[in-house]
Every structure is written in structure tokens, then in C-alpha cells.
Write an enzyme that holds these catalytic residues in place. Sequence first.
Site, mmCIF file in Angstrom:
data_model
loop_
_atom_site.group_PDB
_atom_site.id
_atom_site.type_symbol
_atom_site.label_atom_id
_atom_site.label_comp_id
_atom_site.label_asym_id
_atom_site.label_seq_id
_atom_site.Cartn_x
_atom_site.Cartn_y
_atom_site.Cartn_z
ATOM 1 N N LYS A 195 -0.103 -7.779 -1.186
ATOM 2 C CA LYS A 195 -0.960 -8.030 -0.025
ATOM 3 C C LYS A 195 -0.068 -8.156 1.195
ATOM 4 O O LYS A 195 0.798 -9.028 1.268
ATOM 5 C CB LYS A 195 -1.774 -9.305 -0.235
ATOM 6 C CG LYS A 195 -2.696 -9.609 0.941
ATOM 7 C CD LYS A 195 -3.529 -10.847 0.693
ATOM 8 C CE LYS A 195 -4.424 -11.151 1.886
ATOM 9 N NZ LYS A 195 -5.235 -12.358 1.683
ATOM 10 N N LYS A 248 -3.396 -4.196 -0.958
ATOM 11 C CA LYS A 248 -4.249 -4.478 0.196
ATOM 12 C C LYS A 248 -3.396 -4.529 1.449
ATOM 13 O O LYS A 248 -2.376 -5.219 1.443
ATOM 14 C CB LYS A 248 -4.939 -5.833 -0.016
ATOM 15 C CG LYS A 248 -5.860 -6.255 1.127
ATOM 16 C CD LYS A 248 -6.421 -7.643 0.901
ATOM 17 C CE LYS A 248 -7.351 -8.026 2.046
ATOM 18 N NZ LYS A 248 -7.873 -9.370 1.955
#
Length: 323
Positions: A195, A248
Site C-alpha cells: 500500500k 493499492k
Amino acid sequence: MSFPVQRPRRLRSNENIRRLVRETSLSVDNLIYPVFVGHGSGLARPVEAMPGVYCFSIDKLLEHLEEAVKLNIPGILPFGVPAYKDETGSEAYDDKGIIQEAVRAVKRAYPELLVITDLCLCEYTSHGHCGVIEDGYVLNDPTLDLLARTAVSHASAGADIIAPSDMMDGRVGAIRGALDKNGFINVPIMSYSAKYASAYYGPFREAAGSAPQFGDRKSYQMDPANADEALREVWLDIDEGADIIMVKPALAYMDIIRRVKDEVNCPLAAYNVSGEYSMVKAAAQNGWVDEKRIVMESLTGIKRAGADIIITYHALDAARWLK
Ligand SMILES: [Zn+2]
């Protein structure tokens, strides 16, 4: 052998021949629909920076999900907007917290629909960071205890999959241990493994009211310049017990999706985040792009890059268009 013997256009001459040789097919099976839920009743507050997205009260969320269920979308990813925020994000692990109540209500109304709970503290802390703060720094190990407690609370409410998004070191192991100790050995973990500290999360922070009140998240989320590090994060999460891993955001990180897919044989999710959604929506509203074609091209691209699962605010539209 090359031209004129080879003519690649032969296989593009009509739709049926294109269908025969198409390499990537997007399906509703690949989609997870993220939603926002808050306290109260009869509420559907539009998220200004994300046209078409609302923060629903639980009753309205249930109405809204009827179509998702009819379209056969496999699962949702609810984000909670709490009634109160404090230093340690205590509504996150309150059994009467917004996510716990929402999970119970959704599972009652739609038992088959997978409810995947995002697990983090930033929506619940007064400072907007993803863990416990000391001298402006997010403490790792004390945060793990709160995350583990939150995971057990989500699972007790009926969550089907737990999805930690905080990026603390060791959180997957801590959560796996806590789930197992409390009898949830069969609840999988979908970890936000790679992330990045991304500007593409901007519109989400309006929706969830989760912008950090000071500083940024660069001391725990990844540097957008790094790729090898994504592999290290992914392997750590798998070693600690992650069942599904995630990259992400998606569109600026297609190379990461592909590298992870090539090196790791574990189901891979990609999160098509709020900023990616809002840019398409804004351009479409201005008539600058064809929304349907842009969305389907992006989602197909994310799948072609290697994602098995795509978390996207376009899920309802995409599922309608795929029908
Ligand atoms: Zn967070």
C-alpha cells in the site's frame, strides 16, 4: 517470417474473431464493491468528490445493496464513519461500532454476500493516523494490539474476510494469532500488502473523514518510487498468514501488480482507488471521455496486469455493463 505473410489484422477483422482470440476477460466474479456506512437512519449523504458515491446509514445501505446482490457481485468492502473519534480509535474495536453493526445487518439481509472488513484505525482516531501516536510518530507494536482486537470484533460480528490496511509491521501475524485464539481459524485475511503513500486517496478522505490532522503517512505506507520493497512486503504477509494479498492503488502501479503476480502464487487483489474513480467521473461529466469505455478498459488493464480481484467504486456499473 514477417509481412506480407504475417498480417496480425486478420485476427481483428470482426467481433467474433476478436472474441476467439481475446486474452483477458473481465467478469463480475472479479469485483469487490467498496461502500461507506455511518450511524443514523434514512441517510444517503453524497460524497462530493466522488460523484455517484454515498455514505449510507445501515438501512439505506441494505436497500442499495439489493442491486449488488442481484448483479451477483461476490462481496463488499464497507468503510465506517464513526459516531466519535478519540486518540486510540476506540470505535474501531467497539462491538457496537458502526462496522460491527453494519456487518451484522448485511449478513442478516444477504447471508451469501461476502462482507470483507477493512481493518484500520485512521477513520476512528482524532488525529487521523492509522495507529497509536507518541511524539508525532505512529507506534508499531502497541497498534498491533488494537488491530488484533478490532479483527476479533469484526469476525465476531460475522465478517467473512478481514482486510488490514494500516501497514504496521507484523500486523498480519498478530491478527492471524488473535483470530485463531478466538476460534476464527477459517476467517481469511486479505492483506493490503503493498500500500503506497498515494495522492490518489484524496477523495476517500473526504468520504470517510479520515485525513491525517498532522503530517502524512509516509512513515508507514510505501514510497511510490519502490518496487523491490513491494515484494518484501508481500512475502512477509504471506509468511505471517495472509490468504489474499493486495496492491493499492492500481493504475499507477500496474508494474507492481505484474511483478507480484509473476513471483507469488497467491490470489492477488488490486484496489482501483477513489482518486482513480473521481478523475474518470469528472472527465466523463465534462464530456471529455466515454465513461463506460474508459472504465472497462481500466478494469481489463488491471486484470491483464495480473489482478485476480479488483476492488472498485465502479463495481455496480461494471457489473451492469458486463451483463
Ligand atoms: Zn488507515
